[in-house]
Design a protein around this motif. Structure first.
Motif, PDB file in Angstrom:
ATOM      1  N   PRO A  12      23.773 -97.001  -6.113  1.00  7.66           N
ATOM      2  CA  PRO A  12      24.279 -98.277  -6.596  1.00  7.66           C
ATOM      3  C   PRO A  12      23.636 -98.773  -7.898  1.00  7.66           C
ATOM      4  N   ASN A  13      24.476 -99.338  -8.714  1.00  6.18           N
ATOM      5  CA  ASN A  13      24.101 -99.977  -9.994  1.00  6.18           C
ATOM      6  C   ASN A  13      23.741 -98.988 -11.091  1.00  6.18           C
ATOM      7  N   GLN A  52      28.589 -90.647  -9.016  1.00 10.87           N
ATOM      8  CA  GLN A  52      27.898 -91.937  -8.835  1.00 10.87           C
ATOM      9  C   GLN A  52      28.711 -92.757  -7.847  1.00 10.87           C
ATOM     10  N   ASN A  54      28.580 -96.683  -5.589  1.00 14.31           N
ATOM     11  CA  ASN A  54      27.889 -97.903  -5.152  1.00 14.31           C
ATOM     12  C   ASN A  54      27.969 -98.065  -3.640  1.00 14.31           C
TER      13      ASN A  54
END
Ligand code: DQA
Length: 152
Positions: A12-13, A52, A54
């Protein structure tokens, strides 16, 4: 994602890299880092996928899919490092090498970042070298996979 050598997961982020607290995490975007990882992997004959998410459940699903299909996982679990027993449990089932990476050095930061639930199921941890933590992790994967070959 069948029969690849290496899966790189960022949590996340980390999609905000470059804009997110650049003094801590650097000015490179995750796309730029992933593009370097792909070049570095290609040079070393490693088939790589870089993802990726989140979402904790998505990361767990990816790890499940990687089991029996992927030789090594490089994972920056982001804040899930400090909270997710579920990601740790999924990684415990994974049968390949696991390298935990962090751009920052969590031990040099707030106390709540000092505990990693992931380190105990990882082959090793690389933290504090900015984007280079990811590139060093590929070197570690190379070493670990070659060590297995020489032990065969
Ligand atoms: C991080 C460190 C974590 O504590 C934080 O929550 C992140 C990034 C790092 O790469 O330094 O999201 O994993």
């Amino acid at each position: 994602m069948i029969n690849i050598d290496l899966l790189v997961i960022s949590g996340p982020n980390l999609n905000l890299l470059g804009r997110r607290e650049p003094d801590i995490y650097g000015r490179k975007s995750l796309e730029e880092i992933y593009s370097k990882i792909k070049n570095q992997s290609k040079k070393n004959n490693l088939n790589v996928e870089c993802i990726q998410s989140n979402s904790e459940s998505k990361i767990i699903k990816l790890i499940h899919e990687a089991t029996n299909n992927v030789k090594a996982i490089i994972i920056n679990p982001g804040a899930f490092t400090h909270t997710s027993i579920a990601i740790r449990d999924a990684l415990s089932v994974f049968d390949g090498k696991i390298i935990e990476v962090h751009l920052s050095n969590p031990h040099d930061r707030e106390k709540f970042r000092h505990l990693s639930l992931i380190s105990g199921v990882s082959s090793g941890v690389i933290a504090g070298f900015g984007e280079n933590s990811y590139y060093l992790a590929i070197e570690a994967v190379k070493l670990l996979l070659n060590m297995d070959k020489t032990n065969e």
